[in-house]
Design a protein around this motif. Structure first.
Motif, mmCIF file in Angstrom:
data_model
loop_
_atom_site.group_PDB
_atom_site.id
_atom_site.type_symbol
_atom_site.label_atom_id
_atom_site.label_comp_id
_atom_site.label_asym_id
_atom_site.label_seq_id
_atom_site.Cartn_x
_atom_site.Cartn_y
_atom_site.Cartn_z
ATOM 1 N N PRO A 228 0.551 -1.547 1.383
ATOM 2 C CA PRO A 228 -0.671 -1.913 2.100
ATOM 3 C C PRO A 228 -0.933 -3.420 2.180
ATOM 4 O O PRO A 228 -1.444 -3.895 3.192
ATOM 5 C CB PRO A 228 -1.775 -1.189 1.314
ATOM 6 N N ASP A 233 -3.255 -3.687 5.252
ATOM 7 C CA ASP A 233 -4.030 -2.439 5.350
ATOM 8 C C ASP A 233 -5.185 -2.483 4.343
ATOM 9 O O ASP A 233 -5.112 -1.916 3.252
ATOM 10 C CB ASP A 233 -3.099 -1.259 5.070
ATOM 11 N N SER A 235 -8.172 -1.176 4.443
ATOM 12 C CA SER A 235 -8.860 0.090 4.233
ATOM 13 C C SER A 235 -8.227 0.863 3.069
ATOM 14 O O SER A 235 -8.933 1.404 2.204
ATOM 15 C CB SER A 235 -8.807 0.923 5.512
ATOM 16 N N THR A 236 -6.908 0.901 3.051
ATOM 17 C CA THR A 236 -6.208 1.597 1.959
ATOM 18 C C THR A 236 -6.443 0.900 0.623
ATOM 19 O O THR A 236 -6.659 1.555 -0.408
ATOM 20 C CB THR A 236 -4.700 1.671 2.257
ATOM 21 N N LYS A 239 -9.762 1.862 -0.713
ATOM 22 C CA LYS A 239 -9.732 3.238 -1.226
ATOM 23 C C LYS A 239 -9.065 3.298 -2.595
ATOM 24 O O LYS A 239 -9.498 4.042 -3.483
ATOM 25 C CB LYS A 239 -9.007 4.148 -0.237
ATOM 26 N N HIS A 240 -7.976 2.529 -2.772
ATOM 27 C CA HIS A 240 -7.303 2.480 -4.078
ATOM 28 C C HIS A 240 -8.281 2.001 -5.154
ATOM 29 O O HIS A 240 -8.375 2.601 -6.244
ATOM 30 C CB HIS A 240 -6.115 1.511 -4.028
#
Length: 288
Positions: A228, A233, A235-236, A239-240
């Motif tokens: 990511p 990325d 957004s990822t 989330k992580h």
């Protein structure tokens, strides 16, 4: 050329066996533990030395293969023997300490070196192939270089000279590459325990990926980066971080710290704006 060992631990005995297999003459072993000396001597068809005096008198090259915190004490005791001459070669195996620990022998004019194996010795019977495929770094006072070269060349050792002043930074790099790699892998496995996986499950699934990553890094260096951060990325990444928050704080801190370093490393392939946004995400305290 006779090689004597002071210290009969994993590194000393493994190297002694390796040198013997390469046709070098091992004079013997001296250790505080007689049983250890006896084991080393048996493995190398050499003698058990009863004293440091005997070890020095019977050896041309003396390899001090004791723990780091014992090397200075051994050096002081060797001075007192009066057996060290300008024809000797003194070597220790520490990755952190340099050849300066043998400074008392500079007056004598003998060779003083550190020779660090860039590998681990988990037991005293490390295979010759493992040692042969590994590398050693060395630095020293430049005395008796022919004796040092003869030992390294006869054993077919891969070696590279470093500067004494670089020793600590060199060892810090080695620590990150080896020791902290284990920490990183174990931390990844700890995250996976949160989804019910045991270490064996994680090893089975992810070790092939780790090995493939190492192969890619060997070929491409930092250009082998994927994931990511490399893709930008965000957004990822967010989330992580959210998923890691309920776990051990150290795991989240590790993820964010490595993320920041990775974002800066990947900056060449992304815009400055993307890097700034990612750094902001990694630096956010998430209310903890």
């Amino acid at each position: 050329m006779k090689i004597g060992f002071i210290g009969a631990g994993n590194a000393g005995v493994s190297l002694g066996r390796f040198f013997k297999e390469k046709g070098l003459l091992i004079s013997g072993f001296y250790s505080r533990s007689y049983d250890s000396s006896q084991f080393g001597a048996k493995e190398t068809s050499s003698a058990v030395f009863d004293s440091l005096d005997e070890a020095a008198a019977e050896s041309d090259i003396i390899i001090v293969s004791v723990p780091d915190d014992a090397i200075i004490d051994i050096a002081a005791k060797l001075v007192k023997t009066g057996e060290i001459t300008k024809d000797h070669l003194l070597i220790h195996l520490s990755g952190t300490l340099d050849s300066g620990v043998f400074s008392e022998f500079e007056k004598i004019g003998c060779g003083c070196y550190s020779l660090h194996p860039v590998m681990t010795f988990p037991n005293p019977l490390v295979s010759s192939s493992a040692i042969k495929n590994g590398w050693f770094t060395y630095e020293g006072n430049g005395k008796n270089p022919n004796l040092l070269d003869a030992m390294l060349e006869s054993a077919g050792i891969n070696s590279r000279m470093i500067k004494r002043s670089d020793k600590i930074l060199y060892h810090a790099g080695a620590c990150i590459l080896s020791n902290y790699l284990v920490t990183l892998l174990n931390s990844g496995f700890d995250v996976l325990k949160a989804i019910g996986w045991e270490d064996e499950d994680s090893k089975e699934v992810f070790i092939p990926l780790v090995e493939a990553t190492l192969e890619n890094f060997k070929e491409k260096g930092s250009s082998a980066l994927s994931g990511p951060v490399a893709r930008g990325d965000m957004s990822t990444i967010e989330k992580h971080i959210t998923a890691l928050e309920p776990l051990d704080d150290n795991l989240l801190d590790l993820y964010k710290t490595l993320g920041k370093v990775t974002a800066i490393m990947a900056e060449k392939s992304s815009s400055d704006k993307d890097t700034e946004k990612m750094l902001e995400i990694f630096e956010k305290d998430n209310g903890r």
